[in-house]
Design a protein around this motif. Structure first.
Motif, short mmCIF file in Angstrom:
data_model
loop_
_atom_site.label_atom_id
_atom_site.label_comp_id
_atom_site.label_asym_id
_atom_site.label_seq_id
_atom_site.Cartn_x
_atom_site.Cartn_y
_atom_site.Cartn_z
N ALA A 16 -2.45 42.62 -0.68
CA ALA A 16 -2.44 41.20 -0.30
C ALA A 16 -2.41 41.05 1.22
CB ALA A 16 -1.25 40.50 -0.93
N ASN A 19 -5.84 42.11 2.84
CA ASN A 19 -7.07 41.48 2.35
C ASN A 19 -7.00 39.96 2.26
OD1 ASN A 19 -8.88 43.87 1.60
ND2 ASN A 19 -6.99 44.39 0.53
N ILE A 20 -6.01 39.37 2.89
CA ILE A 20 -5.87 37.92 2.82
C ILE A 20 -7.10 37.21 3.39
CG2 ILE A 20 -4.67 37.64 5.05
CD1 ILE A 20 -3.78 35.84 1.75
N ASP A 22 -10.09 38.23 3.16
CA ASP A 22 -11.20 38.37 2.22
C ASP A 22 -11.35 37.15 1.32
OD1 ASP A 22 -12.16 40.74 3.07
OD2 ASP A 22 -11.74 41.89 1.25
N ILE A 23 -10.24 36.43 1.10
CA ILE A 23 -10.31 35.22 0.29
C ILE A 23 -11.31 34.22 0.90
CG2 ILE A 23 -9.03 33.12 -0.31
CD1 ILE A 23 -8.38 35.19 -2.26
N GLN A 48 -17.76 43.54 -3.82
CA GLN A 48 -16.36 43.60 -3.38
C GLN A 48 -15.71 44.89 -3.87
OE1 GLN A 48 -14.84 41.81 -1.30
NE2 GLN A 48 -12.65 41.89 -1.68
N GLY A 150 -6.20 43.91 -7.94
CA GLY A 150 -6.18 42.96 -6.82
C GLY A 150 -7.55 42.40 -6.51
N TRP A 154 -8.55 38.51 -6.57
CA TRP A 154 -9.15 37.91 -5.37
C TRP A 154 -10.47 37.22 -5.72
CZ3 TRP A 154 -4.72 38.64 -3.73
CH2 TRP A 154 -4.35 38.61 -2.40
N CYS A 155 -11.33 37.92 -6.47
CA CYS A 155 -12.63 37.35 -6.84
C CYS A 155 -12.45 36.11 -7.71
CB CYS A 155 -13.48 38.39 -7.57
SG CYS A 155 -14.17 39.67 -6.50
#
Length: 201
Positions: A16, A19-20, A22-23, A48, A150, A154-155
């Motif tokens: 998290a 990769n925050i 990446d959102i 991804q 994760g 995320w996706c």
């Protein structure tokens, strides 16, 4: 059992935390898919996963003591999303000059999505490497499994964020300018934050 729970918790927090951003990228990609038709949703998911897998693989190799990419040059990967943003912006300008509508497409397929993911997560390697170096094979496998979950979370979250009517309407109206701007900004930030421009190389 405590060790397993601790490993899962640490891996989840690490994923998290690294990769925050990446959102944002994923949300833009899903919006692009809904408005312009490309990339397709499966290409975003697969890209991804491929990108995160590549980052984990590089970190794993680095943990064994092998330097795949010198740290000073990792930031140059930011040129990937920047270049994709520039290309999309040029396309939008040409379409406007020709009196046509341009869809806010930046990444067009699995490979370009994976490239953006790798570029956006290049700094993750410096976080993952010492972790993989200090934990055993068992915890490493658990960590990779948590990362895989994760990516799915995320996706799914980005797809949900990109499904709101008002957001889609905004992208339909301003997306040909906003989407390239987002990718150019992300690329520039990656390069600037890496310090590669001031490293003397």
């Amino acid at each position: 059992m405590d060790g397993l729970v601790g490993t899962i918790g640490t891996a989840a927090a690490m994923f998290a935390g690294t990769n925050i951003d990446d959102i944002i990228v994923l949300t833009v990609l899903f919006l692009s898919a809904r408005v312009g038709g490309v990339p397709r949703a499966w290409q975003i998911w697969a890209g991804q996963y491929a990108g995160i897998a590549a980052l984990v693989a590089v970190a794993g190799i680095a943990a064994l003591g092998l330097t795949v990419v010198p740290d000073d040059y990792v930031g140059l990967l930011g040129l990937i999303p920047f270049a994709l943003g520039v290309r999309s912006l040029v396309t939008a300008i040409r379409a406007r000059n020709a009196g046509q509508e341009a869809s806010p497409v930046v990444a067009t397929g699995l490979l370009s999505v994976a490239g953006v993911t790798i570029a956006n997560g290049a700094d993750n390697i410096s976080v993952y490497t010492p972790v993989f170096r200090t934990i055993g094979p068992g915890p490493a496998l658990v960590t990779v499994a948590v990362f895989a979950i994760g990516v799915a979370v995320w996706c799914a979250a980005a797809s949900w964020l990109g499904s709101h009517k008002k957001v889609i309407e905004f992208v339909e109206r301003y997306g040909q300018w906003a989407v390239p701007a987002v990718f150019m900004a992300i690329g520039a930030l990656i390069v600037l934050e890496s310090g590669v421009l001031g490293s003397g190389h």
